[in-house]
Design a protein around this motif. Sequence first.
Motif, mmCIF file in Angstrom:
data_model
loop_
_atom_site.group_PDB
_atom_site.id
_atom_site.type_symbol
_atom_site.label_atom_id
_atom_site.label_comp_id
_atom_site.label_asym_id
_atom_site.label_seq_id
_atom_site.Cartn_x
_atom_site.Cartn_y
_atom_site.Cartn_z
ATOM 1 N N UNK A 104 -8.334 6.751 20.405
ATOM 2 C CA UNK A 104 -7.219 6.074 20.834
ATOM 3 C C UNK A 104 -6.661 5.614 19.550
ATOM 4 N N UNK A 105 -5.112 5.471 19.629
ATOM 5 C CA UNK A 105 -4.495 5.151 18.526
ATOM 6 C C UNK A 105 -3.609 3.886 18.932
ATOM 7 N N UNK A 106 -4.196 2.673 18.436
ATOM 8 C CA UNK A 106 -3.312 1.589 19.072
ATOM 9 C C UNK A 106 -2.042 1.473 18.661
ATOM 10 N N UNK A 107 -1.906 1.433 17.323
ATOM 11 C CA UNK A 107 -0.383 1.278 16.761
ATOM 12 C C UNK A 107 0.649 2.066 17.572
ATOM 13 N N UNK A 108 0.262 3.389 17.842
ATOM 14 C CA UNK A 108 1.316 4.341 18.577
ATOM 15 C C UNK A 108 1.377 3.700 20.143
ATOM 16 N N UNK A 109 0.203 3.501 20.685
ATOM 17 C CA UNK A 109 0.473 2.993 21.944
ATOM 18 C C UNK A 109 1.156 1.749 22.036
ATOM 19 N N UNK A 110 0.930 0.812 21.328
ATOM 20 C CA UNK A 110 1.471 -0.408 21.457
ATOM 21 C C UNK A 110 2.980 -0.134 21.004
ATOM 22 N N UNK A 111 3.446 0.458 20.228
ATOM 23 C CA UNK A 111 4.727 0.720 19.630
ATOM 24 C C UNK A 111 5.565 1.333 21.116
ATOM 25 N N UNK A 165 0.644 -1.206 -0.108
ATOM 26 C CA UNK A 165 0.003 -0.087 -0.180
ATOM 27 C C UNK A 165 0.900 1.345 -0.020
ATOM 28 N N UNK A 166 2.105 1.354 0.895
ATOM 29 C CA UNK A 166 2.569 2.426 0.954
ATOM 30 C C UNK A 166 4.164 2.011 0.857
ATOM 31 N N UNK A 167 5.077 2.876 0.070
ATOM 32 C CA UNK A 167 6.449 2.743 0.186
ATOM 33 C C UNK A 167 6.956 3.188 1.519
ATOM 34 N N UNK A 168 8.039 2.455 1.833
ATOM 35 C CA UNK A 168 8.902 2.989 2.823
ATOM 36 C C UNK A 168 9.291 4.530 2.934
ATOM 37 N N UNK A 225 2.392 5.234 11.545
ATOM 38 C CA UNK A 225 1.895 5.939 10.448
ATOM 39 C C UNK A 225 1.551 5.209 9.149
ATOM 40 N N UNK A 226 1.972 4.263 9.091
ATOM 41 C CA UNK A 226 1.873 3.303 7.884
ATOM 42 C C UNK A 226 0.670 2.779 8.005
ATOM 43 N N UNK A 227 0.036 2.678 6.612
ATOM 44 C CA UNK A 227 -1.213 1.790 6.637
ATOM 45 C C UNK A 227 -1.009 0.412 5.969
ATOM 46 N N UNK A 286 -10.221 7.437 9.998
ATOM 47 C CA UNK A 286 -11.139 7.577 11.280
ATOM 48 C C UNK A 286 -11.647 6.076 11.795
ATOM 49 N N UNK A 287 -10.464 5.694 12.437
ATOM 50 C CA UNK A 287 -10.505 4.261 12.978
ATOM 51 C C UNK A 287 -9.463 4.054 14.194
ATOM 52 N N UNK A 288 -9.385 2.876 14.547
ATOM 53 C CA UNK A 288 -8.423 2.725 15.842
ATOM 54 C C UNK A 288 -7.111 2.430 15.414
ATOM 55 N N UNK A 289 -6.754 2.354 14.174
ATOM 56 C CA UNK A 289 -5.147 2.513 13.872
ATOM 57 C C UNK A 289 -4.472 1.121 14.376
ATOM 58 N N UNK A 290 -5.151 -0.280 14.222
ATOM 59 C CA UNK A 290 -4.523 -1.073 14.676
ATOM 60 C C UNK A 290 -3.785 -2.255 13.775
#
Length: 613
Positions: A437-444, A28-31, A39-41, A74-78
Amino acid sequence: MNNKLNIVTAGLLLALGQASAQTFDNSVQEYDPTKHVWEYTYKLADGDPLVVHQWHLQNTGQSAGAITPGVAGIDLNLDFTHRRGILGQGINIAVIDDGLATYHPDLAPNVVQGNTPNPNPYIYQYESRGRLSIDDHGTKVAGIAAAAAYNGQGGRGVAPNATLTGVNYIGKESNINSRTLAIRSVMDMDGAVQPMNKLTDARVINQSIGYSFSDASIYGDYRAFFDDIDAVTKRAVTESHGGRGAMAVKSAGNSHYIGGRWLDRDNGLLTLIYPNGYALPAYDASIADPTNANFWNLTVSALNAKGNLAAYSTGGSAVLLTAPAGEWGRYSPATVTTALPKWCTDATETQCEEPMYAFNMNGTSAAAPALSGAVALIMSANHQLSWRDVRHLMITTATKVDADAKPRMIGDYEAIPSWQVNGAGHAFHYDYGFGLVNVDAAVEKALQTGPILGDLQIKSYDVPVKADAFIYDGDFTGTESVHTQTDDLTVEAVRVHLSLDHERLGDLSVELISPSNTRSVILTAGTDIEGNKFNDNVILSNHFYGESAKGDWKLRIIDTNAKDSWSERVYDLGTGKFVEGSKAVIPQRGDKVQPNNTKPGQLTGWSITFYGH
């Protein structure tokens, strides 16, 4: 035997889930070396046919069966968390509700009921408060939090490898008659195993339940009742799991307005009615439901798929975070989740439906399990973190939504401010708390840290009040009372107990101003509250998180005259926003008229409690 089989099944699914979690589409996205990992999807893994409609997991702008789509992002970003194979393993989520369908194929693999009695929901249609009802609420809630993944059917939960315990507290065949008993049950507080550490003891307690009181005397009249809930929740949250504790998640309520009617049904234009002249919220989270003002609960508001506060969602300074829930599903997406595998209109089971899945779940009842699942993911990433550590991570990584939200005014007075940055640098909003809540950021961050916060300190003070602390009609300078805090601590929340006399309580705006000059509106004017006094009523503010407690704390009370009339405002379900310029003043309904006060009100007492470290 069944519990053991369920645990084994959950373990097998964990292995399968981790394997499936590696099959994401990475193209989906390049590095980009300037981006953080969150911040990647990434495309969510296949394996569940309805996941493409679950915008709360990943919002690509899909409509989920509605006429208008959501807004991408607009989602949980998980997505990256799921890609890592972090799926909630080792975390049990208790759903205190109307029972859950333990036989549902998307729930059964994750149910580890333990000793908690949970009869399956009453599947026959029955009449409740003038409506035909079925007990499917807990089943929908459980599916949002932890429906199984990668099994070829339905959708998936936010934490699809977390386990589930259900309690039938509000259903027709409820066998637990109080919230305190329900909490004690899921934490095995009365059992032989102490401290509360068993697999089936909840690490997350989901409460998609609550009250909407308009009578101001409720808290004072039933203080022992609410204090008992407070004490039991505190014990569950602080003493369990070797001191790491549990997270109690609580829906804020669905009482933003007091009535509504269609202006244009075909185009999704809904006229909302408010009990004040300024289209301000009808209820406040703390006053309407004192359990929202319980520090041990994490109170959550509801976000729609467009990124705005859902039309129904209660707000207030007690809200800590917001989470996806959606609107009603026709004009704007609702939440897709599990439904009763079977429900009937008759006891002979000759007229039955088998919906299995629903596209119309909403309410702060849906926001709570979305957040409960998010908490489970963060906890499963790092089991050594305490419940307060997890709160800290979510607060400090949350995403600001509705960033251009304007203040809501009474003339020149900001009755509800826009986003405000507090003295510790954290942005806060009355409707959204610290944000989505931003799951990916909190988990990292959870993966890179150990325990974060020091020991919890609680300090309470009664504040002397002057005998002439009068609240004058229409005086926007307000009456003030000051507490000077000499002992320092870093604030996590502040709770006020408030006593005052006033003939029209709905006129009052109550502010708490910190030494850092952060102004928290802890009660907005214009609510549908009735009575003529506050009797030690509790109000919680999370607004001051991270600030120093040392210095002067000002309580300010303003009589705004907000209740001289009512108002209405047009909400566009298609855009998720109010129609500009649509606010109109209308007469109060005859049986709801509250005459203006004939004499000044008076502040008679207050106390302040600091929670912090």
